[in-house]
Design a protein around this motif. Sequence first.
Motif, mmCIF file in Angstrom:
data_model
loop_
_atom_site.group_PDB
_atom_site.id
_atom_site.type_symbol
_atom_site.label_atom_id
_atom_site.label_comp_id
_atom_site.label_asym_id
_atom_site.label_seq_id
_atom_site.Cartn_x
_atom_site.Cartn_y
_atom_site.Cartn_z
ATOM 1 N N SER A 187 0.842 -1.193 0.000
ATOM 2 C CA SER A 187 0.000 0.000 0.000
ATOM 3 C C SER A 187 0.879 1.247 0.000
ATOM 4 C CB SER A 187 -0.917 0.019 1.233
ATOM 5 O OG SER A 187 -0.156 0.250 2.409
ATOM 6 N N VAL A 188 0.274 2.381 -0.355
ATOM 7 C CA VAL A 188 1.007 3.646 -0.337
ATOM 8 C C VAL A 188 1.407 4.002 1.085
ATOM 9 C CG1 VAL A 188 0.914 6.091 -0.916
ATOM 10 C CG2 VAL A 188 -0.213 4.440 -2.399
ATOM 11 N N LYS A 189 0.550 3.724 2.040
ATOM 12 C CA LYS A 189 0.875 4.056 3.433
ATOM 13 C C LYS A 189 2.092 3.273 3.922
ATOM 14 C CE LYS A 189 -3.529 5.893 5.095
ATOM 15 N NZ LYS A 189 -4.580 5.810 6.133
ATOM 16 N N GLU A 190 2.243 2.049 3.473
ATOM 17 C CA GLU A 190 3.442 1.291 3.837
ATOM 18 C C GLU A 190 4.671 1.916 3.201
ATOM 19 O OE1 GLU A 190 1.592 -3.162 4.691
ATOM 20 O OE2 GLU A 190 2.772 -2.809 2.875
ATOM 21 N N GLN B 147 9.679 5.499 4.035
ATOM 22 C CA GLN B 147 10.370 6.756 3.779
ATOM 23 C C GLN B 147 10.653 7.480 5.092
ATOM 24 O OE1 GLN B 147 11.213 7.216 0.431
ATOM 25 N NE2 GLN B 147 10.180 5.233 0.412
ATOM 26 N N LEU B 148 9.656 7.536 5.979
ATOM 27 C CA LEU B 148 9.839 8.223 7.266
ATOM 28 C C LEU B 148 10.817 7.467 8.156
ATOM 29 C CD1 LEU B 148 6.200 9.384 8.172
ATOM 30 C CD2 LEU B 148 7.905 10.482 6.713
ATOM 31 N N ASP C 211 -1.066 4.576 11.637
ATOM 32 C CA ASP C 211 -0.731 3.909 10.370
ATOM 33 C C ASP C 211 0.754 3.572 10.326
ATOM 34 O OD1 ASP C 211 -3.351 4.138 9.334
ATOM 35 O OD2 ASP C 211 -2.928 6.163 8.609
ATOM 36 N N TYR C 212 1.565 4.511 10.766
ATOM 37 C CA TYR C 212 3.021 4.382 10.774
ATOM 38 C C TYR C 212 3.450 3.221 11.664
ATOM 39 C CZ TYR C 212 7.872 6.202 11.270
ATOM 40 O OH TYR C 212 9.238 6.389 11.275
ATOM 41 N N GLN C 213 2.904 3.191 12.877
ATOM 42 C CA GLN C 213 3.251 2.141 13.830
ATOM 43 C C GLN C 213 2.874 0.759 13.296
ATOM 44 O OE1 GLN C 213 0.929 3.681 17.049
ATOM 45 N NE2 GLN C 213 2.562 4.982 17.866
ATOM 46 N N HIS D 49 4.688 -4.451 10.717
ATOM 47 C CA HIS D 49 4.492 -5.487 9.696
ATOM 48 C C HIS D 49 5.690 -5.608 8.758
ATOM 49 C CE1 HIS D 49 2.785 -7.825 6.442
ATOM 50 N NE2 HIS D 49 2.995 -6.827 5.591
ATOM 51 N N LEU D 50 6.274 -4.470 8.349
ATOM 52 C CA LEU D 50 7.284 -4.455 7.289
ATOM 53 C C LEU D 50 8.672 -4.852 7.756
ATOM 54 C CD1 LEU D 50 6.218 -1.139 5.517
ATOM 55 C CD2 LEU D 50 6.040 -3.430 4.543
ATOM 56 N N LEU D 51 9.101 -4.373 8.925
ATOM 57 C CA LEU D 51 10.467 -4.611 9.391
ATOM 58 C C LEU D 51 10.609 -6.037 9.914
ATOM 59 C CD1 LEU D 51 11.184 -1.268 11.327
ATOM 60 C CD2 LEU D 51 11.435 -1.758 8.883
ATOM 61 N N LYS D 52 11.690 -6.715 9.499
ATOM 62 C CA LYS D 52 11.948 -8.089 9.907
ATOM 63 C C LYS D 52 13.285 -8.160 10.654
ATOM 64 C CE LYS D 52 8.155 -9.519 8.358
ATOM 65 N NZ LYS D 52 7.154 -9.943 9.348
#
Length: 438
Positions: A277-280, A285-286, A417-419, A424-427
């Motif tokens: 998603s765009v939010k991911e 980026q942040l 959304d950021y949290q 979810h993304l970072l492994k």
Amino acid sequence: MSDSNKPLFSRPVLAAIMLFCTLAIWLLNLAVPSSKLPTPHIETWTTTSGIPVVWLKQEQWKNSNKLEIRFSFRSVTTDTTLIQTTLAMLMSDSLPLSTASINQRLMPLAARASSYYDHESQTIGLTLSNEPKYLMPTLTLISNWLKNPDFKHRTFDNWQRQHKNNLPAQHQLERVLFFDKSKQQDDPKTVKVSLEQVSHYYHSLKTSAATIFIIGEMSSDAKQIVQSAINLISEDYRLSKASTESIIYEPLSTVIQKNTGDLWQTRSAMALMPVSSVKEWISLQLWGTDLVSTLNKQQHISFVQLALTLSPQRPWVWWNIQYGDKIAAAPNQLSGEENRLINAKSLIFAEQVPSVSDKKAFQALLETFVQQLEQQTLSPTWWSTIATQVTHEDGQLTLEQFANNYQEATDNFSIEDYQMALKHLLKPSSYQEIQVYQ
């Protein structure tokens, strides 16, 4: 006073009505998008050989003559040295009967060529003018070049001599992060790539085509010219059969130390989940900006560089920390606040990222990001990068989905959304670090 002359509402009621109206106007203002982001338009078709074409344009480019074309491929291989060498040969003097590089030949036509690759995708890029006096000769030259490039022995030998001991840091980290450690891996510095392999790999790209992207403004005549040229270039292309299965990462965290003495560099890598998603995408980026900013505040660090590789199946991030003269010990020998801030590994855990728990820091990052985005989205080149390195037509987030949703996602992006996205993304279990001492 007669009833007809009495005020319709008492003063308290009027005050309440005015307050209600003020609140209503305020709420309406909140509903108005706060960012100034252009709305792209997308048109699609397929080439005569069946390769998807995606054309992105926007009103702001009506008077622009800049056109970007990207040929995207999915030739998955672990031999990144072969990919690097092949694209370097292509961008050199690979025109038949020519000693000039392709960009030297394109310069008088107000055009240039470029390339990009990672462990899952490869891109051949063209930047050209849509003006008729440039468009036809440029596409004629490009067609001759890409249809049958001439990889010359002299150029190949020069390249081999210059790069035989020069393995980019990201290639080192790729091998550590993704390759099976239970199997013996050849030292990339001793692997020999032949000119025959280069030629064969280039032709294998043609059977691994993914999408052709066109970014920019085209008149009806220019569109017809471009369509004809793309059909010619891609007439022997075939769609990629690369798998799009989801990736499951196993815990593989490793730290490798090289040499002895004072710590000079740390090269870090971590696997990510595919961006859906765009939010991911905004979240990464942040997070990347926060990581670099936090580490750059340390007196012991000269600079930090970070790069996201958002490939469709196995995305990852890598960063390199260069330590300055003031560091006299490894980070775990430093104390207190100083140790916490310099420890880059702590920032792979979502809950330890400063902007995740500090709303003021989050808002500052987001505001800066939006300001930059408002400028970047006016560039066809920026959209070309989004098309080939962020979105994937065979992945979870396509260019059309990005274009249709990015303004709303940006305007409604919250710290929650950021949290959620970072969690979810970072492994962290996949984290790899190479420590270099001197």
